[in-house]
Design a protein around this motif. Sequence first.
Motif: not given
Length: 103
Positions: A74-89, A91-103
């Motif tokens: 799965x390819x991982x990308x940062x998220x534009x506008x996320x200044x705290x690096x809380x989210x990761x996008x 991308x797999x095949x033709x589907x994308x989903x987001x992850x949030x930092x587990x606090x």
Amino acid sequence: MRKKTVLIVVLGILVLVTALYVSRESRVIGEITGAEWNILTIEETEYRQINGLDFTIADKGKYLGKAKYNESAVRLYSVKGDTEDKYIYAFWDCEGFFYVLNE
């Protein structure tokens, strides 16, 4: 002699570009676990999959590397506008989903 020098320089540049591309594409930085790809672990940091965010694929930022899930990558990308690096996008095949930092 001049043609030979140009050919060597061009081949050298092609080898360098290929090596950079291969090293970038083969970099595995994390692992995805869970039946529904719920958990993303990068080093010691854990993220959980989340739905219903205001982000879309248009918010895909800089390429970070890949995460492995069994035999899939799965390819991982940062998220534009996320200044705290809380989210990761992810991308797999033709589907994308987001992850949030587990606090």
